[in-house]
Write a protein that holds these residues in place. Structure first.
Motif, mmCIF file in Angstrom:
data_model
loop_
_atom_site.group_PDB
_atom_site.id
_atom_site.type_symbol
_atom_site.label_atom_id
_atom_site.label_comp_id
_atom_site.label_asym_id
_atom_site.label_seq_id
_atom_site.Cartn_x
_atom_site.Cartn_y
_atom_site.Cartn_z
ATOM 1 N N GLU A 1 -4.597 7.174 12.291
ATOM 2 C CA GLU A 1 -4.430 6.839 11.131
ATOM 3 C C GLU A 1 -4.725 8.169 10.099
ATOM 4 N N CYS A 2 -5.909 8.432 10.237
ATOM 5 C CA CYS A 2 -6.492 9.759 9.544
ATOM 6 C C CYS A 2 -5.621 10.838 9.310
ATOM 7 N N ALA B 1 -8.873 5.396 -3.574
ATOM 8 C CA ALA B 1 -9.371 6.736 -4.275
ATOM 9 C C ALA B 1 -10.267 6.509 -5.540
ATOM 10 N N GLU C 1 -2.640 9.057 6.877
ATOM 11 C CA GLU C 1 -3.158 8.659 5.420
ATOM 12 C C GLU C 1 -2.689 9.568 4.653
ATOM 13 N N ALA D 1 0.702 -1.089 0.167
ATOM 14 C CA ALA D 1 0.083 0.216 0.150
ATOM 15 C C ALA D 1 0.958 1.313 -0.042
ATOM 16 N N ARG E 1 -11.713 3.412 4.639
ATOM 17 C CA ARG E 1 -10.373 2.589 4.906
ATOM 18 C C ARG E 1 -10.234 2.217 6.481
ATOM 19 N N TYR F 1 -10.088 -1.700 4.566
ATOM 20 C CA TYR F 1 -8.752 -1.623 5.266
ATOM 21 C C TYR F 1 -7.876 -2.339 4.374
ATOM 22 N N THR G 1 1.459 0.623 -6.815
ATOM 23 C CA THR G 1 0.830 1.764 -6.273
ATOM 24 C C THR G 1 1.181 3.007 -7.280
ATOM 25 N N ALA H 1 -4.529 8.371 -0.203
ATOM 26 C CA ALA H 1 -6.098 8.797 -0.552
ATOM 27 C C ALA H 1 -6.208 10.298 -0.557
ATOM 28 N N GLY I 1 -4.588 3.003 -0.249
ATOM 29 C CA GLY I 1 -4.904 4.330 -0.458
ATOM 30 C C GLY I 1 -5.179 4.701 -1.930
ATOM 31 N N THR I 2 -4.273 4.371 -2.737
ATOM 32 C CA THR I 2 -4.526 4.701 -4.421
ATOM 33 C C THR I 2 -5.491 3.929 -4.879
ATOM 34 N N PHE J 1 -11.860 7.748 3.888
ATOM 35 C CA PHE J 1 -11.300 7.723 5.303
ATOM 36 C C PHE J 1 -12.106 6.670 6.253
#
Length: 543
Positions: free
Chosen positions: A482-483, A381, A486, A210, A425, A373, A224, A489, A377-378, A422
């Motif tokens: 985590e937010c 999105a 991150e 990730a 995720r 989870y 990624t 995303a 992130g990519t 978020f």
């Protein structure tokens, strides 16, 4: 099962599950859309390199993290040496450090113009790069080392717990049979921790797959970066979705390994309380070696990068402390706060329904809501943007039908897209925290409450919530952190003109100017230390 449970609760749980699995479905649907031969071009040219680099990086990071974590975990769990109690929690600190920040710090130190090579040239009298050899940091191997330094605590924590839960009687038997500490580790302790190591390695591999910022900064093409470049460079969302589907296949294979390891782990682990007498008494030289290894690991993985960040922040404070930094800090804080509340509320509702419902099918929504989870992130999105964009177009078409001016990109072009991404995720983190707390609530308490006339809503409000407060707090805390961290995303989905601390720092890293963003990076690290301190308190209670 709780009497008086309404089917409307079950329906509501499935609505939540559908919303949280929508990105995954959107990726699979979008990957089936024709892409004007762009994916075929990638497949015939660079895609094999992307896949090979991704797999090689994952294997390298897993091996590196295992080599770093296993000795430290065994020393802390089974041996007595100076600083053991300090290292048992401080070796978790690298988790708070973003990998791309560590990558920049070491690149700045080890590049040709960095202090290390300059010092070597001055000491040995070298005049040019032709006079000596120094390994290039910006390679796949360099990225593997940076990620290993940041991710090894995942394996360390699981391995340390597994070592401590091994029965002390086995260790006593090994001593009676004349096994040295090394032979006991190699022939007894290590084989029994293999399931825990498999779980930790799977988590490390998922995090590696990730990662976007580190490989992007080191110019290492992986899946990624391929998703990012295909989407923004070629402008092909369907080709990017196909690449995302390949990533999902890799990630779900890793999840399968993790589940298999956890299943086997239940067969033989027996939790015991390790006493001081059960730990090996090392000689003075071995005590120094153990302390030196743990201290060196902590120094290179956390202390050195953090000290350099503090130095940058101190010298560039006047430049860094500005209106942009304050605004972006506020953006990060309120997004993280909103998402943490949303995910914890969703977790409480889903886990209550799972506990209260008499139907086994109602176990499914909480599992489905946790699948986000697994999405890097990519990939996430794309999965979020596709359905929200279609929904925006549908809303504007309705306005157009009534000859009204539409609201534009109401969902996909606003802060809502970040909040939704978020939440998808990190919902799994909140669900896991609340689930662990629910396991400690006896079903007889529910029966007694129902007998006293409490309906399901009042049972949740008056009985369950007070007992869930620790799990709720842990979920809020972990999701918040985590937010804050991150990046992929946020980088792809942020509205025009919107920045948070993670994207702010990454821009400076990309421009080779981390000094100007050091203050923001320090804030991210300090906020990330909060759950580690909370975890440390839990570890101290166990030990």
């Amino acid at each position: 099962m709780i009497l008086g449970f309404s089917k409307s609760w079950s329906a509501f749980s499935y609505v939540i599950a559908i919303l949280f699995t929508l990105p995954l479905v959107a990726i699979l649907v979008q990957s089936a859309v024709p892409d004007e031969s762009i994916f075929s071009h990638l497949l015939n040219t660079v895609l094999p390199t992307y896949i090979a680099n991704t797999l090689l990086l994952m294997v390298s990071v897993c091996l590196g993290a295992l080599l770093l974590a296993i000795p430290a975990a065994w020393l802390v769990a089974r041996c007595e040496f100076p600083g053991r109690k300090l290292f048992q929690w401080s070796l978790l600190l690298p988790l708070a450090m973003p990998a791309y920040v560590v990558a920049y710090v070491y690149t700045d130190l080890l590049d040709y113009a960095g202090p290390v090579q300059m010092g070597l040239r001055q000491y040995f009298g070298w005049q040019s790069p032709q006079d000596y050899f120094f390994p290039d940091v910006r390679t796949l191997a360099g990225a593997a080392i940076m990620l290993s330094l940041v991710l090894f605590p995942y394996i360390y924590l699981l391995a340390r717990t597994a070592f401590m839960e091994q029965s002390s009687s086995l260790q006593h038997a090994a001593r009676v049979m004349g096994c040295s500490p090394w032979r006991s580790f190699w022939r007894l302790s290590l084989p029994m921790t293999r399931p825990a190591l498999a779980v930790g390695a799977a988590l490390v591999a998922m995090e590696t797959a990730a990662d976007f910022a580190t490989v992007s900064y080191f110019a290492v093409p992986t899946l990624t970066t391929a998703v990012y470049d295909t989407w923004l460079g070629y402008g092909s969302l369907s080709a990017a979705a196909k690449l995302s589907a390949i990533m999902l296949l890799v990630v779900f294979c890793l999840i399968g390994v993790e589940r298999f390891g956890r299943r086997k782990q239940k067969l033989f682990q027996k939790q015991t309380q390790l006493s001081e007498q059960d730990r090996y008494k090392l000689s003075v030289s071995k005590q120094l070696a153990a302390t030196g290894y743990c201290l060196g690991l902590l120094f290179f993985a956390f202390l050195l990068p953090f000290i350099i960040l503090l130095d940058y922040g101190w010298h560039y404070f006047a430049v860094s402390w500005n209106d942009e930094f304050i605004q972006y800090s506020i953006n990060s804080l309120y997004i993280s706060a909103i998402v943490s509340v949303i995910t914890v509320v969703v977790a409480i509702v889903l886990m209550f329904i799972r506990r209260a419902s008499p139907r086994k099918l109602d176990l499914l929504p909480s599992r489905l809501a946790s699948t986000g989870y697994a999405l890097p992130g990519t990939v996430l999105a794309i999965g979020v943007l596709v359905p929200l964009t279609y929904l925006d177009f549908a809303i504007n078409d309705v306005y157009g039908f009534f000859e009204l001016r539409g609201p534009g990109l109401l969902l996909s072009g606003s802060i809502f897209v970040l909040l939704f991404a978020f939440a998808v995720r990190f919902a799994a983190i909140a669900i896991g925290s609340v689930e662990n707390s629910y396991k400690r609530i006896s079903p007889t308490l529910d029966m007694a409450s129902i007998t006293m006339g409490l309906k399901p809503k009042l049972l949740l409000w008056r009985v369950h919530l007070p007992l869930l407060r620790k799990g709720v707090f842990a979920g809020l805390l972990l999701v918040f952190i985590e937010c804050m961290k991150e990046l992929p995303a946020a980088l792809l989905l942020r509205p025009v003109g919107f920045e948070n601390l993670a994207t702010y720092v990454f821009q400076f890293v990309s421009d080779e100017q981390l000094e100007h963003g050091a203050l923001a990076a320090i804030v991210i690290v300090l906020v990330g230390l909060v759950p580690l301190i909370y975890l440390n308190r839990s570890l101290e209670q166990v030990n």
